[in-house]
Design an enzyme around this catalytic site. Structure first.
Site, PDB file in Angstrom:
ATOM      1  N   ASP A   1     -49.882  47.465 -19.307  1.00 10.84           N
ATOM      2  CA  ASP A   1     -51.011  48.149 -18.935  1.00 10.84           C
ATOM      3  C   ASP A   1     -50.998  48.232 -17.534  1.00 10.84           C
ATOM      4  O   ASP A   1     -52.096  47.571 -17.062  1.00 10.84           O
ATOM      5  CB  ASP A   1     -52.099  47.806 -19.816  1.00 10.84           C
ATOM      6  CG  ASP A   1     -52.116  47.956 -21.137  1.00 10.84           C
ATOM      7  OD1 ASP A   1     -53.087  48.791 -21.770  1.00 10.84           O
ATOM      8  OD2 ASP A   1     -51.249  47.361 -21.852  1.00 10.84           O
TER       9      ASP A   1
ATOM     10  N   ASP B   1     -48.167  51.474 -21.559  1.00 11.19           N
ATOM     11  CA  ASP B   1     -49.126  51.929 -20.530  1.00 11.19           C
ATOM     12  C   ASP B   1     -48.630  51.824 -19.334  1.00 11.19           C
ATOM     13  O   ASP B   1     -48.937  50.762 -18.603  1.00 11.19           O
ATOM     14  CB  ASP B   1     -50.491  51.324 -20.781  1.00 11.19           C
ATOM     15  CG  ASP B   1     -51.221  51.872 -22.059  1.00 11.19           C
ATOM     16  OD1 ASP B   1     -50.763  53.023 -22.675  1.00 11.19           O
ATOM     17  OD2 ASP B   1     -52.309  51.544 -22.384  1.00 11.19           O
TER      18      ASP B   1
ATOM     19  N   TYR C   1     -51.076  55.299 -15.993  1.00 10.22           N
ATOM     20  CA  TYR C   1     -52.456  55.868 -16.222  1.00 10.22           C
ATOM     21  C   TYR C   1     -52.730  57.313 -15.569  1.00 10.22           C
ATOM     22  O   TYR C   1     -53.823  57.559 -14.999  1.00 10.22           O
ATOM     23  CB  TYR C   1     -53.343  54.945 -15.756  1.00 10.22           C
ATOM     24  CG  TYR C   1     -53.372  53.739 -16.555  1.00 10.22           C
ATOM     25  CD1 TYR C   1     -54.559  53.591 -17.575  1.00 10.22           C
ATOM     26  CD2 TYR C   1     -52.362  52.832 -16.763  1.00 10.22           C
ATOM     27  CE1 TYR C   1     -54.585  52.680 -18.387  1.00 10.22           C
ATOM     28  CE2 TYR C   1     -52.454  51.847 -17.619  1.00 10.22           C
ATOM     29  CZ  TYR C   1     -53.664  51.640 -18.627  1.00 10.22           C
ATOM     30  OH  TYR C   1     -53.624  50.589 -19.356  1.00 10.22           O
TER      31      TYR C   1
ATOM     32  N   ASN D   1     -50.658  54.405 -25.497  1.00  9.46           N
ATOM     33  CA  ASN D   1     -51.580  55.471 -25.686  1.00  9.46           C
ATOM     34  C   ASN D   1     -51.574  56.285 -24.367  1.00  9.46           C
ATOM     35  O   ASN D   1     -51.719  57.517 -24.314  1.00  9.46           O
ATOM     36  CB  ASN D   1     -53.032  55.197 -26.015  1.00  9.46           C
ATOM     37  CG  ASN D   1     -53.573  54.157 -25.174  1.00  9.46           C
ATOM     38  OD1 ASN D   1     -53.100  52.987 -25.127  1.00  9.46           O
ATOM     39  ND2 ASN D   1     -54.802  54.729 -24.654  1.00  9.46           N
TER      40      ASN D   1
ATOM     41  N   HIS E   1     -61.048  47.830 -28.745  1.00 10.75           N
ATOM     42  CA  HIS E   1     -59.954  48.119 -29.572  1.00 10.75           C
ATOM     43  C   HIS E   1     -59.589  47.368 -30.904  1.00 10.75           C
ATOM     44  O   HIS E   1     -58.791  47.288 -31.274  1.00 10.75           O
ATOM     45  CB  HIS E   1     -58.513  48.270 -28.602  1.00 10.75           C
ATOM     46  CG  HIS E   1     -58.661  49.272 -27.517  1.00 10.75           C
ATOM     47  ND1 HIS E   1     -59.043  50.552 -27.698  1.00 10.75           N
ATOM     48  CD2 HIS E   1     -58.519  48.963 -26.286  1.00 10.75           C
ATOM     49  CE1 HIS E   1     -58.844  51.284 -26.551  1.00 10.75           C
ATOM     50  NE2 HIS E   1     -58.582  49.943 -25.601  1.00 10.75           N
TER      51      HIS E   1
ATOM     52  N   HIS F   1     -52.810  47.312 -24.648  1.00  9.66           N
ATOM     53  CA  HIS F   1     -53.784  47.971 -25.014  1.00  9.66           C
ATOM     54  C   HIS F   1     -55.026  47.344 -24.559  1.00  9.66           C
ATOM     55  O   HIS F   1     -56.129  48.013 -24.011  1.00  9.66           O
ATOM     56  CB  HIS F   1     -53.692  48.268 -26.448  1.00  9.66           C
ATOM     57  CG  HIS F   1     -54.565  49.664 -27.057  1.00  9.66           C
ATOM     58  ND1 HIS F   1     -54.573  50.649 -26.339  1.00  9.66           N
ATOM     59  CD2 HIS F   1     -55.127  49.707 -28.225  1.00  9.66           C
ATOM     60  CE1 HIS F   1     -55.343  51.705 -27.204  1.00  9.66           C
ATOM     61  NE2 HIS F   1     -55.797  50.812 -28.149  1.00  9.66           N
ATOM     62  N   VAL F   2     -55.289  46.260 -25.067  1.00  8.81           N
ATOM     63  CA  VAL F   2     -56.697  45.506 -24.831  1.00  8.81           C
ATOM     64  C   VAL F   2     -56.531  44.940 -23.438  1.00  8.81           C
ATOM     65  O   VAL F   2     -55.555  44.289 -23.166  1.00  8.81           O
ATOM     66  CB  VAL F   2     -56.816  44.322 -25.769  1.00  8.81           C
ATOM     67  CG1 VAL F   2     -58.436  43.730 -25.330  1.00  8.81           C
ATOM     68  CG2 VAL F   2     -57.277  45.049 -27.098  1.00  8.81           C
ATOM     69  N   HIS F   3     -57.300  45.025 -22.525  1.00  3.18           N
ATOM     70  CA  HIS F   3     -57.327  44.932 -21.150  1.00  3.18           C
ATOM     71  C   HIS F   3     -57.962  43.398 -20.697  1.00  3.18           C
ATOM     72  O   HIS F   3     -58.556  43.354 -19.994  1.00  3.18           O
ATOM     73  CB  HIS F   3     -58.083  45.931 -19.776  1.00  3.18           C
ATOM     74  CG  HIS F   3     -57.309  47.172 -20.234  1.00  3.18           C
ATOM     75  ND1 HIS F   3     -58.167  48.241 -19.943  1.00  3.18           N
ATOM     76  CD2 HIS F   3     -56.387  47.807 -20.938  1.00  3.18           C
ATOM     77  CE1 HIS F   3     -57.236  49.596 -20.380  1.00  3.18           C
ATOM     78  NE2 HIS F   3     -56.183  49.166 -20.726  1.00  3.18           N
TER      79      HIS F   3
END
Length: 466
Positions: free
Chosen positions: A164, A192, A195, A229, A324, A351-353
Site C-alpha cells: 500500500d 495497492d 492510488y 483493490n 476492513h 489493505h489495512v493501513h
C-alpha cells in the site's frame, strides 16, 4: 462455595481465550494523511524519447528469466530494444545481447498512455550481475540487476516487504528506508501501488509518476506484485468497464509459467522460497479458475527444494483493526484448511493501513453444531502479516479492536516496511521497521521456524521498542 470457585475458574479461562498477551504498540503517529508528492516531483528523464518507469519482475518459474519493462513517449525504431550483458571486471570486453519487447499502449477516459515495452529475457545464469540498457541515441539509460541463486533448500535470500505504498512523503520515506538496507535482494509487494483511483477520473498520470518514483529501486530489484483493490480501476460510469486495465498493461508477470490463466494469480520459485500470489478481487469460489489453479499449485510445491512457502493476498484474513475488519473472511473460509494442510509459513497482506503480525492460528474446525468459531493456536498454520502501511494518501488505520484478540501478536498504527532474511531450510529472521524520526526503527522481530523442516514454536524476539 466450591461451585462458585469452579465458576470463577471457568470465567477466567474464558477470558484468557479472548484477551491476549500480544502487544499493541503505544507509539503514536498522526492519523492525518501524509502529503502527496505532486506530478512534478518526479519529472520524465531528459532526452528525446527517453525511457522511463523502468522496472523488472521475474520472467519464469525458477529465476532464470526476467521481464524488463519501460515506457517511452513515442514508438520509434529501436525504442523496444534492450541490450544486456554480464558484468565483467577490468578490461574484459562484455558479450552483449539484445532482446526485443512487446509494445502496447492503452486509453483510459481522456488519457492515452505512452508506449509500454515488456521484454522477456530467458536463459540467465544464476546469481549473476547483469547490466542492461534501454533507449536510443542520446537517450540511452543504464541499469543493473543480479539474478537469483539457483533454487535450493538452504539458499539464503533476503526479501523486502512493502504494501500500500502510494506516493506521499511517507511513501518516499518507506521506500528509501528499505533501499538503505544493503541486504535486500527482491521485494514482495502485496498490492495497492499508485492510488491513481483516489484522484478524479482515476487520473492515469499518477500511474506514470508512481513508476518514476519507484524506479530507483524497481529497476534494480525484482518486485513480486499482488493486485490490490486500488488496481481494479473499474469505472463504467466514465466508460471504463474493464477491471485491472492499467495494472495489467503496465505490470506484466510470468503467470503462464505456473500454468495460471490470469496475471492476477500466479507463482514463482526464488532461491529457497515458493511464492504464491492470489487475487482477493477475482472469483475464488469452488471450481473457479483461481480455485482450481491454487489446488493444483499447492500439490506442486516441493518443500525439499523450496522449504519456505509464502502466500501473498491483498485483503488480510486475520486483522484486528476496525478498518476492513473481516473483509477477507470468505476467502479465508475457502482456503485456510488448504494452507494449514500445506504448512504455509507466511501469508502477506496489505489493505489495512497499519501493521499487524499474528500468532500461528487457524479457525478450520468450525461447523454449525460444535460452536468452535474462534481461532486457536495451530503449529501447522502460517503467521499472517498485515503490512498495508507503506504511506499512501489515505492515512493510517488507527482504530484497533479492544481488547487485543488472542490471534494478534503485535500491532501498530504507523508506516513502515519489513525484511525477511531466509537463512536456511529451518530458520528465517523477520523484522518490521517503522518510519520514525527519519530512521527505519526495528519495532517488531521474530525468528521464524520453517513449518516443514522445523515446526517448533517460535519465541517472541522483538516488540522491545513498542
Amino acid at each position: 462455595m466450591r461451585m462458585n470457585k469452579i465458576l470463577l475458574v471457568f470465567v477466567f479461562l474464558s477470558i484468557a481465550t479472548v484477551i491476549n498477551s500480544g502487544t499493541t504498540s503505544n507509539f503514536v503517529r498522526t492519523a492525518q494523511p501524509s502529503t502527496e508528492m505532486s506530478l512534478e516531483t518526479f519529472p520524465s528523464p531528459a532526452g528525446h524519447n527517453a525511457p522511463e518507469q523502468v522496472h523488472i519482475v521475474q520472467g519464469d518459474y525458477n529465476g532464470r528469466g526476467i521481464i524488463i519493462s519501460w515506457v517511452t513517449p513515442l514508438n520509434l525504431a529501436g525504442s523496444n530494444v534492450v541490450t544486456y550483458w554480464k558484468a565483467v571486471d577490468g578490461d574484459v570486453k562484455p558479450k552483449k545481447k539484445r532482446g526485443h519487447a512487446s509494445t502496447s499502449s492503452y486509453r483510459f477516459y481522456d488519457y492515452t498512455s505512452g508506449f509500454l515495452h515488456h521484454a522477456t529475457i530467458k536463459g540467465l545464469e544464476y546469481d549473476t550481475k547483469y547490466i542492461y540498457e534501454v533507449g536510443t541515441d542520446g537517450s540511452v539509460r543504464q541499469f543493473s540487476f543480479t539474478s537469483p541463486p539457483k533454487v535450493g533448500p538452504d539458499v539464503p535470500y533476503t526479501f523486502g516487504i512493502i504494501g500500500d505504498l502510494g506516493q506521499t512523503l511517507a511513501s518516499n520515506e518507506t521506500l528509501y528506508h528499505y533501499m538503505s538496507n544493503p541486504k535486500g535482494q527482491a521485494v514482495l509487494f502485496p498490492g495497492d501501488l499508485s492510488y491513481a483511483d483516489d484522484h478524479p477520473n482515476h487520473d492515469q498520470r499518477k500511474w506514470d509518476s508512481w513508476g518514476r518514483f519507484v524506479e530507483p529501486c524497481a529497476a534494480y530489484q525484482t518486485f513480486i506484485y499482488a493486485a490490490g483493490n486500488h488496481e481494479i480501476d473499474f469505472v463504467p460510469n466514465i466508460g471504463e468497464p474493464h477491471a485491472f486495465k492499467p495494472y495489467i498493461h503496465r505490470y506484466h508477470n510470468a503467470y503462464k509459467a505456473s500454468k495460471s490463466i490470469s496475471p492476477l494469480w500466479y507463482s514463482i520459485r526464488r532461491a529457497s522460497a515458493h511464492i504464491i500470489v492470489l487475487s482477493s478481487y477475482s472469483a475464488y469460489g469452488k471450481y473457479t479458475p483461481q480455485y482450481v489453479w491454487l489446488e493444483q499449485e499447492l500439490k506442486k510445491v516441493n518443500r525439499e527444494e523450496t522449504p519456505w512457502l509464502i502466500v501473498m493476498v491483498h485483503s488480510p484474513w486475520y486483522n484486528s483493526n476496525n478498518y476492513h475488519y473481516m473483509e477477507g473472511e470468505s476467502m479465508r473460509a475457502m482456503f485456510e484448511s488448504w494452507f494449514v494442510n500445506s504448512k504455509v509459513d507466511l501469508v502477506l497482506s496489505g489493505h489495512v493501513h497499519s501493521y499487524e503480525r499474528s500468532e500461528r492460528v487457524s479457525n478450520i474446525k468450525y461447523n454449525i453444531t460444535n460452536g468452535l468459531s474462534y481461532p486457536v493456536k495451530d503449529p501447522s498454520a502460517p503467521i499472517y502479516i498485515t503490512i498495508g502501511d507503506g504511506g499512501n494518501i489515505e492515512g493510517i488505520a488507527n482504530s484497533f479492536t479492544d481488547p487485543q484478540p488472542s490471534y494478534s501478536a503485535y500491532r501498530e498504527a504507523s508506516f513502515g516496511h519489513a525484511v525477511l532474511e531466509i537463512y536456511n531450510r529451518t530458520h528465517a529472521y523477520y523484522t518490521w521497521h517503522r518510519n520514525q524520526d527519519n530512521e527505519p526503527v526495528a519495532a517488531d522481530s521474530i525468528m521464524l521456524h520453517n513449518r516443514y523442516f522445523f515446526p517448533v514454536e517460535e519465541l517472541e524476539s522483538g516488540n522491545t521498542r513498542a
